[in-house]
Write a protein that holds these residues in place. Structure first.
Motif, PDB file in Angstrom:
ATOM      1  N   THR A 135      36.488  49.893  40.063  1.00 46.54           N
ATOM      2  CA  THR A 135      37.197  50.369  41.373  1.00 46.54           C
ATOM      3  C   THR A 135      38.135  48.797  42.077  1.00 46.54           C
ATOM      4  OG1 THR A 135      35.430  49.671  42.579  1.00 46.54           O
ATOM      5  CG2 THR A 135      35.790  51.753  42.131  1.00 46.54           C
ATOM      6  N   PRO A 136      39.139  49.382  41.477  1.00 44.93           N
ATOM      7  CA  PRO A 136      40.198  48.110  41.883  1.00 44.93           C
ATOM      8  C   PRO A 136      40.517  48.272  43.095  1.00 44.93           C
ATOM      9  CG  PRO A 136      41.282  50.328  41.367  1.00 44.93           C
ATOM     10  CD  PRO A 136      40.214  50.382  41.764  1.00 44.93           C
ATOM     11  N   PHE A 137      40.790  46.675  43.420  1.00 43.66           N
ATOM     12  CA  PHE A 137      40.716  45.937  45.176  1.00 43.66           C
ATOM     13  C   PHE A 137      42.429  45.850  45.647  1.00 43.66           C
ATOM     14  CE2 PHE A 137      40.604  43.412  48.593  1.00 43.66           C
ATOM     15  CZ  PHE A 137      40.142  43.590  49.574  1.00 43.66           C
ATOM     16  N   LYS A 138      43.191  46.399  45.771  1.00 44.33           N
ATOM     17  CA  LYS A 138      44.146  46.503  46.756  1.00 44.33           C
ATOM     18  C   LYS A 138      44.472  46.609  47.656  1.00 44.33           C
ATOM     19  CE  LYS A 138      45.720  47.717  43.035  1.00 44.33           C
ATOM     20  NZ  LYS A 138      46.422  46.969  41.697  1.00 44.33           N
ATOM     21  N   TRP A 139      44.189  45.187  48.256  1.00 44.21           N
ATOM     22  CA  TRP A 139      44.596  44.683  49.840  1.00 44.21           C
ATOM     23  C   TRP A 139      46.066  44.622  50.228  1.00 44.21           C
ATOM     24  CZ3 TRP A 139      41.753  43.032  53.400  1.00 44.21           C
ATOM     25  CH2 TRP A 139      42.287  42.915  54.440  1.00 44.21           C
ATOM     26  N   ASN A 140      47.192  44.705  49.100  1.00 41.65           N
ATOM     27  CA  ASN A 140      48.373  44.836  49.771  1.00 41.65           C
ATOM     28  C   ASN A 140      48.960  46.105  49.376  1.00 41.65           C
ATOM     29  OD1 ASN A 140      49.598  41.814  50.658  1.00 41.65           O
ATOM     30  ND2 ASN A 140      48.927  40.990  48.215  1.00 41.65           N
ATOM     31  N   GLY A 141      49.412  47.035  50.569  1.00 43.34           N
ATOM     32  CA  GLY A 141      49.805  48.144  50.169  1.00 43.34           C
ATOM     33  C   GLY A 141      48.407  49.114  50.451  1.00 43.34           C
ATOM     34  N   GLY A 142      47.651  48.825  50.892  1.00 40.77           N
ATOM     35  CA  GLY A 142      46.139  49.128  51.187  1.00 40.77           C
ATOM     36  C   GLY A 142      46.378  50.271  52.388  1.00 40.77           C
ATOM     37  N   LYS A 143      46.107  51.216  52.390  1.00 36.96           N
ATOM     38  CA  LYS A 143      46.122  52.013  53.507  1.00 36.96           C
ATOM     39  C   LYS A 143      45.766  52.105  55.201  1.00 36.96           C
ATOM     40  CE  LYS A 143      47.824  56.251  51.389  1.00 36.96           C
ATOM     41  NZ  LYS A 143      47.485  57.422  50.773  1.00 36.96           N
ATOM     42  N   GLN A 144      43.644  51.767  54.379  1.00 38.53           N
ATOM     43  CA  GLN A 144      42.816  50.669  55.143  1.00 38.53           C
ATOM     44  C   GLN A 144      42.615  49.292  54.974  1.00 38.53           C
ATOM     45  OE1 GLN A 144      39.075  53.666  55.853  1.00 38.53           O
ATOM     46  NE2 GLN A 144      38.798  52.945  57.182  1.00 38.53           N
ATOM     47  N   THR A 145      42.640  48.637  55.960  1.00 40.66           N
ATOM     48  CA  THR A 145      42.182  47.266  55.709  1.00 40.66           C
ATOM     49  C   THR A 145      41.694  46.844  56.456  1.00 40.66           C
ATOM     50  OG1 THR A 145      43.747  46.604  55.675  1.00 40.66           O
ATOM     51  CG2 THR A 145      44.042  46.936  53.260  1.00 40.66           C
ATOM     52  N   ALA A 146      39.996  45.650  56.132  1.00 36.43           N
ATOM     53  CA  ALA A 146      39.848  44.982  57.623  1.00 36.43           C
ATOM     54  C   ALA A 146      38.985  43.880  57.071  1.00 36.43           C
ATOM     55  CB  ALA A 146      39.051  46.327  58.190  1.00 36.43           C
ATOM     56  N   VAL A 147      38.911  43.246  57.514  1.00 34.91           N
ATOM     57  CA  VAL A 147      38.370  41.566  57.157  1.00 34.91           C
ATOM     58  C   VAL A 147      37.210  41.171  57.917  1.00 34.91           C
ATOM     59  CG1 VAL A 147      38.618  39.452  57.489  1.00 34.91           C
ATOM     60  CG2 VAL A 147      40.459  39.889  57.092  1.00 34.91           C
ATOM     61  N   ILE A 148      36.612  41.896  57.273  1.00 35.90           N
ATOM     62  CA  ILE A 148      34.529  41.700  57.489  1.00 35.90           C
ATOM     63  C   ILE A 148      34.280  40.150  58.174  1.00 35.90           C
ATOM     64  CG2 ILE A 148      32.311  42.414  57.128  1.00 35.90           C
ATOM     65  CD1 ILE A 148      33.611  44.620  56.580  1.00 35.90           C
ATOM     66  N   GLY A 149      34.371  39.603  57.150  1.00 34.29           N
ATOM     67  CA  GLY A 149      34.521  38.156  57.935  1.00 34.29           C
ATOM     68  C   GLY A 149      33.557  37.339  57.372  1.00 34.29           C
ATOM     69  N   LEU A 150      33.405  35.910  57.501  1.00 39.56           N
ATOM     70  CA  LEU A 150      32.739  34.888  57.396  1.00 39.56           C
ATOM     71  C   LEU A 150      30.904  35.135  57.352  1.00 39.56           C
ATOM     72  CD1 LEU A 150      33.024  32.048  54.890  1.00 39.56           C
ATOM     73  CD2 LEU A 150      32.866  31.135  57.295  1.00 39.56           C
ATOM     74  N   GLY A 151      30.072  34.863  56.571  1.00 36.31           N
ATOM     75  CA  GLY A 151      29.296  35.714  56.516  1.00 36.31           C
ATOM     76  C   GLY A 151      28.261  34.494  55.476  1.00 36.31           C
ATOM     77  N   SER A 152      26.919  34.349  55.377  1.00 36.49           N
ATOM     78  CA  SER A 152      25.941  34.331  53.875  1.00 36.49           C
ATOM     79  C   SER A 152      24.224  34.572  54.937  1.00 36.49           C
ATOM     80  CB  SER A 152      25.786  32.449  55.270  1.00 36.49           C
ATOM     81  OG  SER A 152      25.392  32.314  56.461  1.00 36.49           O
ATOM     82  N   VAL A 153      24.315  34.174  53.554  1.00 37.05           N
ATOM     83  CA  VAL A 153      22.623  34.690  52.637  1.00 37.05           C
ATOM     84  C   VAL A 153      21.870  34.138  52.874  1.00 37.05           C
ATOM     85  CG1 VAL A 153      21.758  36.418  51.390  1.00 37.05           C
ATOM     86  CG2 VAL A 153      23.991  37.057  52.453  1.00 37.05           C
ATOM     87  N   ARG A 154      20.619  33.467  53.000  1.00 37.60           N
ATOM     88  CA  ARG A 154      19.655  32.213  52.790  1.00 37.60           C
ATOM     89  C   ARG A 154      18.926  32.715  51.981  1.00 37.60           C
ATOM     90  NH1 ARG A 154      17.654  27.776  55.676  1.00 37.60           N
ATOM     91  NH2 ARG A 154      19.643  27.795  56.603  1.00 37.60           N
TER      92      ARG A 154
END
Length: 117
Positions: free
Chosen positions: A58-77
């Motif tokens: 599944t290609p990831f297209k940020w530029n030219g994407g219709k619906q884009t969002a930044v979920i953000g910085l997270g971490s998993v321990r």
């Protein structure tokens, strides 16, 4: 009479201590939010580039994407000694986790069923 003065003095000290602790907590949270925003903005361009170059069905297209969002910085321990940071982006139904330490990207289509680094 002395008991009342001591009690009022202790209550005043307790209220002042609580107010001081809430203020320090507030200042610390604002500092952490500022630091997190700085790190996220510093990592954003690199994350987009790595996510667009990542190999996936599944290609990831940020530029030219219709619906884009930044979920953000997270971490998993994983355990008490290992913390894995990830920066998550979403574009047109595809999630991409970027590891800012290893500078690798992993693409998945379901947020809850993704494998983290």
């Amino acid at each position: 009479m002395n008991f009342q003065r001591v009690t009022i003095g202790l209550i005043v000290l307790l209220v002042a201590g609580l107010a001081g602790s809430f203020y320090m907590n507030w200042k610390t949270l604002r500092l952490l939010q500022t630091t997190k925003a700085f790190v996220e903005s510093a990592v954003f361009a690199e994350a987009v580039a790595a996510c667009e170059k990542a190999q996936s069905t599944t290609p990831f297209k940020w530029n030219g994407g219709k619906q884009t969002a930044v979920i953000g910085l997270g971490s998993v321990r994983l355990n008490k000694d290992t913390v894995i940071a990830s920066y998550t982006l979403f574009a047109d139904g595809v999630y991409c986790d970027f590891n800012p330490i290893k500078r690798t990207a992993d693409i998945g289509s379901n947020f809850l069923e993704r494998e983290l680094f």
